[in-house]
Design an enzyme around this catalytic site. Structure first.
Site, PDB file in Angstrom:
ATOM      1  N   CYS A  67       1.105  -1.432  -0.172  1.00  0.00           N
ATOM      2  CA  CYS A  67      -0.162  -0.008  -0.142  1.00  0.00           C
ATOM      3  C   CYS A  67       0.850   1.577  -0.029  1.00  0.00           C
ATOM      4  O   CYS A  67       0.457   2.385  -0.522  1.00  0.00           O
ATOM      5  CB  CYS A  67      -1.065  -0.150   0.653  1.00  0.00           C
ATOM      6  SG  CYS A  67      -2.031  -1.629   1.085  1.00  0.00           S
ATOM      7  N   HIS A 113      -3.150   6.840   2.546  1.00  0.00           N
ATOM      8  CA  HIS A 113      -3.811   5.715   1.915  1.00  0.00           C
ATOM      9  C   HIS A 113      -4.674   5.616   3.228  1.00  0.00           C
ATOM     10  O   HIS A 113      -5.072   6.028   3.873  1.00  0.00           O
ATOM     11  CB  HIS A 113      -2.502   5.100   2.083  1.00  0.00           C
ATOM     12  CG  HIS A 113      -3.407   2.946   2.225  1.00  0.00           C
ATOM     13  ND1 HIS A 113      -4.018   2.757   1.184  1.00  0.00           N
ATOM     14  CD2 HIS A 113      -3.070   2.340   2.895  1.00  0.00           C
ATOM     15  CE1 HIS A 113      -4.425   1.771   1.499  1.00  0.00           C
ATOM     16  NE2 HIS A 113      -3.862   1.298   2.722  1.00  0.00           N
ATOM     17  N   ASN A 143      -9.989  -0.435  -0.302  1.00  0.00           N
ATOM     18  CA  ASN A 143      -8.575  -0.080   0.030  1.00  0.00           C
ATOM     19  C   ASN A 143      -8.650  -0.658  -1.809  1.00  0.00           C
ATOM     20  O   ASN A 143      -8.145  -1.516  -2.149  1.00  0.00           O
ATOM     21  CB  ASN A 143      -8.178  -1.534   0.577  1.00  0.00           C
ATOM     22  CG  ASN A 143      -7.007  -0.753   1.207  1.00  0.00           C
ATOM     23  OD1 ASN A 143      -6.293  -0.877   0.150  1.00  0.00           O
ATOM     24  ND2 ASN A 143      -6.514  -1.388   2.199  1.00  0.00           N
TER      25      ASN A 143
END
Lengths: 73, 340
Positions: free
Chosen positions: B127, B267, B297
């Protein structure tokens, strides 16, 4: 403090039969429990505290909250 | 995951690095919480919203692979920058869901875009992928490249165990791209810092399909080709600590505080993580850009897609300072300060 911790836990999951029985909470419930305890007892949990010793049994949970209550890092 | 960052500051070299054009490609299908639940997912639609803030996520259509999304995003970035494929000196593609274990997805995208025979390589930073790609792109610019494509692309929906309460509803698919060039020293990428902490390597990972545990009928039957989050609460808090720690380290070294930042673009792993971050940083929630409710996500592409959306919706504009933050599997983390 014990009664308050039990009240927070009972709102999220079935209470264990005794203090040494596994809490057996899934990760989503554990996160909710930790955040509810933080709000009730005025502390901020740290990632390294998310372990079996603090979260595995009711006795461990009570000991952890007692150590951390009122202690914001 | 708390350590001072070593910053790259283009101004230290008397130079500047600009993000000359951005592009995005989301997964083609919107998948609602109701659809997941109807398909047998373990969480009710209301539980998903309460636990993550997500109402729907974007999944790639059957037949779409990571290189396809990456190529679309990169083309848009080239158009936005007003340059063509022939102008690119290097392609950096961050992904943890490559088209194949080998070769790199970057080679597929290089060919699909019609780039020159320039260097093209995959980076794996989960991520934090886009920030890792941006850092490497900036270093390439500072050492002589003229234009670098920094891309982050992930199709994590194909790595999910549909029965897993912790992960099955979280992830969406997307790619984001930036054309990185030289720019004025007082704008663009002002500073960037990254870190990694391998102590957390198996806290959230895909166990099988690599050299440690090659794919087999047994590993597939046991779903070891899907995302395993062995210690959800630790991962949850580490994500917050990683993003906050890198933010504080970067800002302190730049002589700034959160008050000096117009918008934080993190993020987006879970809305509760972003709410927690705002609370611990002491910033109003409006200072943190959030759009996870419609996209999920997005893994490595999360930061760049969020930045693109923040700019598109004018949450930030000329004169603003924007702080990009990310934390991911590995563990990896990073922070980047942009001057618009």
């Amino acid at each position: 403090m014990r009664d308050q911790v039990l009240a927070v836990l009972a709102a999220l999951a079935d209470l264990p039969p005794d203090d040494t029985a596994p809490l057996a909470l899934d990760s989503l419930t554990t996160v909710q429990l930790v955040e509810a305890l933080e709000a009730r007892f005025g502390f901020t949990a740290r990632a390294h505290e998310m372990n079996e010793a603090n979260l595995g049994t009711l006795s461990g949970l009570l000991a952890w909250v007692e150590r951390r209550a009122g202690t914001r890092p | 995951m708390n350590a001072p960052l070593r910053l790259l500051r283009p101004a230290d070299f008397g130079r500047g690095v600009a993000l000359a054009g951005l592009g995005v490609a989301l997964g083609e299908r919107e998948v609602t919480n109701a659809e997941l639940h109807a398909a047998g997912g373990p969480l009710s639609p209301e539980e998903i919203v309460r636990l993550s803030g997500i109402e729907a996520r974007r999944h790639a259509a059957p037949g779409t692979a990571t290189s396809d999304l990456a190529t679309r995003a990169a083309r848009d970035a080239l158009d936005a920058a007003g340059v063509g494929p022939a102008d690119i000196d290097r392609l950096l593609l961050a992904t943890v869901s490559p088209d194949h274990p080998s070769p790199s997805t970057a080679c597929l995208v290089q060919h699909a875009l019609g780039l020159p025979l320039c260097p093209a390589v995959d980076l794996s930073a989960a991520c934090a992928g886009f920030l890792y790609a941006l850092d490497a792109a900036a270093r390439a610019i500072l050492t002589g490249d003229r234009r670098v494509l920094a891309v982050a692309a992930d199709i994590r929906s194909r790595y999910l165990n549909p029965d897993d309460r912790a992960t099955s509803a979280l992830f969406g698919d997307a790619a984001g791209a930036a054309v990185v060039t030289e720019g004025p020293p007082d704008r663009g990428l002002l500073a960037i810092g990254l870190l990694a902490d391998g102590r957390g390597a198996r806290q959230v990972y895909v166990p099988a399909g690599g050299s440690r545990e090659p794919a087999s009928a047994e590993t597939v039957a046991a779903r070891r080709h899907t995302i395993h989050m062995e210690a959800g609460p630790q991962v949850y808090l580490t994500a917050v600590e990683g993003m906050l720690g890198t933010a504080e380290s970067l800002l302190k070294q730049m002589g700034l505080g959160f008050d000096d930042v117009s918008l934080i673009v993190p993020h987006q792993p879970n809305k509760r993580i972003l709410d927690r971050m705002a609370r611990l940083a002491g910033v109003p929630s409006e200072k943190i850009f959030v759009h996870i409710e419609r996209v999920g996500n997005l893994s490595g592409a999360s930061c760049i897609v969020a930045l693109h959306e923040a700019l598109r919706t004018r949450r930030a504009g000329p004169g603003d300072r924007v702080l990009l933050l990310a934390a991911g599997a590995g563990y990896t983390a990073g922070a980047a300060l942009l001057g618009l």
